[in-house]
Design a protein around this motif. Structure first.
Motif, PDB file in Angstrom:
ATOM      1  N   ARG A   1      12.209  -5.960   5.729  1.00 37.56           N
ATOM      2  CA  ARG A   1      13.376  -5.123   5.385  1.00 37.56           C
ATOM      3  C   ARG A   1      13.865  -4.478   6.679  1.00 37.56           C
ATOM      4  O   ARG A   1      13.095  -3.755   7.325  1.00 37.56           O
TER       5      ARG A   1
ATOM      6  N   SER B   1       8.030  -9.755   0.160  1.00 37.14           N
ATOM      7  CA  SER B   1       8.153  -8.359  -0.221  1.00 37.14           C
ATOM      8  C   SER B   1       8.836  -8.275  -1.580  1.00 37.14           C
ATOM      9  O   SER B   1      10.008  -8.598  -1.699  1.00 37.14           O
TER      10      SER B   1
ATOM     11  N   GLY C   1      10.198  -6.138  -3.336  1.00 32.77           N
ATOM     12  CA  GLY C   1      11.441  -5.383  -3.454  1.00 32.77           C
ATOM     13  C   GLY C   1      12.681  -6.239  -3.223  1.00 32.77           C
ATOM     14  O   GLY C   1      13.776  -5.892  -3.659  1.00 32.77           O
TER      15      GLY C   1
ATOM     16  N   HIS D   1       2.214   7.050   2.541  1.00 32.41           N
ATOM     17  CA  HIS D   1       2.601   7.894   3.681  1.00 32.41           C
ATOM     18  C   HIS D   1       1.417   8.695   4.187  1.00 32.41           C
ATOM     19  O   HIS D   1       0.724   9.351   3.408  1.00 32.41           O
TER      20      HIS D   1
ATOM     21  N   SER E   1      13.007   2.852   5.582  1.00 34.51           N
ATOM     22  CA  SER E   1      12.290   2.378   6.770  1.00 34.51           C
ATOM     23  C   SER E   1      12.363   0.857   6.944  1.00 34.51           C
ATOM     24  O   SER E   1      12.514   0.102   5.979  1.00 34.51           O
TER      25      SER E   1
ATOM     26  N   ASN F   1       6.344  -3.996  -8.171  1.00 37.09           N
ATOM     27  CA  ASN F   1       7.004  -3.642  -6.904  1.00 37.09           C
ATOM     28  C   ASN F   1       6.174  -2.547  -6.228  1.00 37.09           C
ATOM     29  O   ASN F   1       6.141  -1.414  -6.686  1.00 37.09           O
TER      30      ASN F   1
ATOM     31  N   ARG G   1      10.604   1.817 -12.638  1.00 33.02           N
ATOM     32  CA  ARG G   1      10.438   0.746 -11.641  1.00 33.02           C
ATOM     33  C   ARG G   1       9.512  -0.350 -12.168  1.00 33.02           C
ATOM     34  O   ARG G   1       8.501  -0.051 -12.801  1.00 33.02           O
TER      35      ARG G   1
ATOM     36  N   THR H   1      14.174   9.145   6.481  1.00 32.78           N
ATOM     37  CA  THR H   1      14.965   7.983   6.043  1.00 32.78           C
ATOM     38  C   THR H   1      15.767   8.318   4.790  1.00 32.78           C
ATOM     39  O   THR H   1      16.986   8.442   4.843  1.00 32.78           O
TER      40      THR H   1
HETATM   41  O1  TXA Z   1      11.908   4.874   4.121  1.00 30.63           O
HETATM   42  C1  TXA Z   1      11.203   4.469   3.206  1.00 30.63           C
HETATM   43  O2  TXA Z   1      10.465   3.479   3.321  1.00 30.63           O
HETATM   44  C2  TXA Z   1      11.259   5.258   1.872  1.00 30.63           C
HETATM   45  C3  TXA Z   1      10.741   6.669   2.147  1.00 30.63           C
HETATM   46  C4  TXA Z   1      10.599   7.489   0.896  1.00 30.63           C
HETATM   47  O3  TXA Z   1       9.546   6.599   2.849  1.00 30.63           O
HETATM   48  N1  TXA Z   1      10.513   4.564   0.874  1.00 30.63           N
HETATM   49  C5  TXA Z   1      10.965   3.415   0.306  1.00 30.63           C
HETATM   50  O4  TXA Z   1      10.155   2.917  -0.698  1.00 30.63           O
HETATM   51  O5  TXA Z   1      11.998   2.888   0.628  1.00 30.63           O
HETATM   52  P1  TXA Z   1      10.643   1.822  -1.743  1.00 30.63           P
HETATM   53  O6  TXA Z   1       9.539   1.736  -2.707  1.00 30.63           O
HETATM   54  O7  TXA Z   1      11.964   2.200  -2.276  1.00 30.63           O
HETATM   55  O8  TXA Z   1      10.724   0.500  -0.945  1.00 30.63           O
HETATM   56  C6  TXA Z   1       9.515  -0.111  -0.493  1.00 30.63           C
HETATM   57  C7  TXA Z   1       9.755  -1.544  -0.128  1.00 30.63           C
HETATM   58  C8  TXA Z   1       9.938  -2.397  -1.360  1.00 30.63           C
HETATM   59  O9  TXA Z   1      10.941  -3.360  -1.091  1.00 30.63           O
HETATM   60  C9  TXA Z   1       8.578  -3.053  -1.514  1.00 30.63           C
HETATM   61  O10 TXA Z   1       8.650  -4.289  -2.175  1.00 30.63           O
HETATM   62  C10 TXA Z   1       8.112  -3.178  -0.068  1.00 30.63           C
HETATM   63  O11 TXA Z   1       8.613  -2.038   0.568  1.00 30.63           O
HETATM   64  N2  TXA Z   1       6.641  -3.160   0.002  1.00 30.63           N
HETATM   65  C11 TXA Z   1       5.818  -2.125  -0.251  1.00 30.63           C
HETATM   66  N3  TXA Z   1       4.536  -2.501  -0.151  1.00 30.63           N
HETATM   67  C12 TXA Z   1       4.536  -3.807   0.185  1.00 30.63           C
HETATM   68  C13 TXA Z   1       3.519  -4.795   0.402  1.00 30.63           C
HETATM   69  N4  TXA Z   1       2.215  -4.498   0.297  1.00 30.63           N
HETATM   70  N5  TXA Z   1       3.895  -6.050   0.717  1.00 30.63           N
HETATM   71  C14 TXA Z   1       5.208  -6.361   0.819  1.00 30.63           C
HETATM   72  N6  TXA Z   1       6.214  -5.491   0.610  1.00 30.63           N
HETATM   73  C15 TXA Z   1       5.890  -4.239   0.287  1.00 30.63           C
END
Ligand code: TXA
Ligand code: MG
Length: 339
Positions: free
Chosen positions: A194, A228, A230, A66, A180, A61, A57, A34
């Motif tokens: 997302r 979420s 983010g 992985h 993703s 958030n 960050r 991704t």
């Molecule tokens: O493709 C991807 O997902 C990439 C690659 C590196 O794997 N990672 C990525 O991570 O995009 P990040 O941290 O940039 O975005 C993660 C998103 C954030 O919007 C976060 O709030 C949401 O996923 N997220 C993560 N854990 C969550 C949870 N337990 N509940 C709700 N949302 C969550």
């Protein structure tokens, strides 16, 4: 944080080197299909705090964890709903993150204080080899500074993280180009948090009950409680003021020629979109897949050119186009002109 950041071609020896660093609690740049990620031991609170520091960050958030095989889920989550099992069978390894109830093994620092965790099994060979070499689940957010466009090449990671991490594994450009698809589960429904390469219609092959969360296309206020976290944060923003122009090619051309000023650039589908109009443009492709691959690079290019104002052609809003639109909306701070 004062590293001489190395870009290492991803091969077995650099993967071993990166794994050693991770096992010592360090953060490294990891390619995925991704976008590039900043990877650290998901089970080690202090390693995870290094990710938040490198990115700048907000602590609430949460990070995605992985894994490289289904067996690694054991001990990380307390339950896997039937719909999630079906999604894993259909879409893993690949660009899908599933939110599941976490065990105590996952520190609160990783989950941003939530009692759930996002789990993803990437398909990129280097990412999988790195997870295997560590023998650990790896927490990894996108490897950009918080608020800037996600990185789709090792160079992008270097531009944001030089000095902040010891090394980046270089595996070329990311095949998908946007992060993703993130989903959670409610009874036998899937909630899309997302959008990504795995589209709503792909998810509907698992269950017809797919709910698109309001935060996918609407502004979420800073103090809102959201599915979420983010969603709350300003994202993917280049320095320029981006405005999405939603209309036909003819109306786009007319709008640009009537409204361009010094420092205006465009983000177009093809070179010919602006023929006859004297305004520079960065092209981001004419199919949904191509736009996904190129959008973040295009946003970074606009910054390099010193663009002040950007008129962007509006992507399609279905299939993978929904994911492209979601990212562009955030880059534009939700400014859309409908013609
Ligand atoms: O493709 C991807 O997902 C990439 C690659 C590196 O794997 N990672 C990525 O991570 O995009 P990040 O941290 O940039 O975005 C993660 C998103 C954030 O919007 C976060 O709030 C949401 O996923 N997220 C993560 N854990 C969550 C949870 N337990 N509940 C709700 N949302 C969550
Ligand atoms: Mg991100």
């Amino acid at each position: 944080m004062n590293y001489n950041t190395e870009i290492l071609t991803a091969d077995s020896s650099s993967i071993r080197k990166a794994a050693e660093l991770i096992k010592k609690g360090k953060v490294v740049g990891m390619p995925t299909e991704t976008v590039y990620g900043l990877a650290a031991n998901a089970l080690d609170e202090s390693a995870v705090s290094g990710i938040f520091a490198a990115k700048g960050r907000p602590q609430d958030n949460p990070l995605i964890v992985h894994i490289s095989c289904i067996g690694m889920l054991d001990g990380l989550v307390t339950a896997v709903p039937e719909t999630a099992v079906k999604c894993a069978e259909k879409f893993w390894p690949g660009p899908l993150t599933m939110i599941l109830p976490k065990t105590d093994k996952i520190p609160m620092a990783t989950s941003g204080g939530l009692d759930t965790v996002g789990i993803r099994m990437p398909s990129n060979k280097t990412a999988r080899a790195l997870i295997d070499a560590c023998g650990l689940p790896l927490a990894a957010p996108s490897a950009n500074l918080s608020g800037s466009p996600s990185p789709t090449s090792a160079r992008h990671v270097y531009d944001d993280m030089n000095g902040r991490i010891p090394c980046i594994l270089d595996d070329g450009r990311c095949a998908v180009g946007i992060e993703s698809t993130v989903i959670s589960f409610e009874g036998d429904s899937i909630r899309l948090l997302r959008p990504g390469f795995i589209s709503v219609s792909d998810l509907k092959e698992v269950t017809e009950n797919v709910i698109v969360d309001k935060g996918v296309l609407d502004i979420v206020s800073q103090d809102a409680v959201v599915a979420s976290p983010g969603m709350k944060y300003k994202h993917y923003s280049p320095k320029a003021d981006v405005i999405i122009i939603d209309g036909s090619l003819d109306s786009f051309r007319k709008y640009v020629s009537d409204n361009k000023v010094e420092g205006t650039w465009c983000m177009t589908f093809s070179e010919s979109d602006l023929s006859g109009i004297d305004c520079p443009a960065v092209v981001y492709g004419s199919t949904d897949e191509e736009q996904a691959r190129r959008i973040f690079n295009a946003l970074r290019e606009l910054d390099k050119h010193g663009a002040k104002k950007v008129f962007a052609r509006c992507p399609g809003k279905t299939g993978i186009g929904l994911a492209v639109y979601n990212r562009l909306l955030r880059a534009a701070g939700f400014q859309v002109i409908r013609l």
